[in-house]
Design a protein around this motif. Sequence first.
Motif, PDB file in Angstrom:
ATOM      1  N   ASP A  80       0.864  -1.167   0.000  1.00 48.92           N
ATOM      2  CA  ASP A  80       0.000   0.000   0.000  1.00 48.92           C
ATOM      3  C   ASP A  80       0.910   1.229   0.000  1.00 48.92           C
ATOM      4  N   SER A 105       0.159   4.284   0.328  1.00 56.50           N
ATOM      5  CA  SER A 105      -0.435   5.402   1.062  1.00 56.50           C
ATOM      6  C   SER A 105       0.275   5.612   2.386  1.00 56.50           C
ATOM      7  N   GLN A 156       0.677   5.797   6.269  1.00 55.19           N
ATOM      8  CA  GLN A 156       0.051   4.956   7.283  1.00 55.19           C
ATOM      9  C   GLN A 156      -0.067   5.709   8.608  1.00 55.19           C
TER      10      GLN A 156
END
Length: 86
Positions: A15, A17, A19
């Motif tokens: 991922d 993105s 966190q």
Amino acid sequence: MSDHRRVYGSEPGEDPSPQPGRAYAELVGGPLDGLLVDVTGWDDADVAEGAALITEASSWGPGGRALYEPAPGGAPAYWVWAGDTP
């Protein structure tokens, strides 16, 4: 951080993105503009130095590095592009 920005160095399948619970510096200008660098666990001296980040988009081509340093005025959350190096 709950937007669509990507983290520098994210691997395929990860991922990309930001966190929750992590600390990031946003890259401003240069070939990595808009990406985030995860600085979680970095000490203040390392954050103050910035980083030479590998990128294929540097003026040196693949394997070159883009130099980023904290924005003037002590804003460590933003790192400004300072040029490229091989």
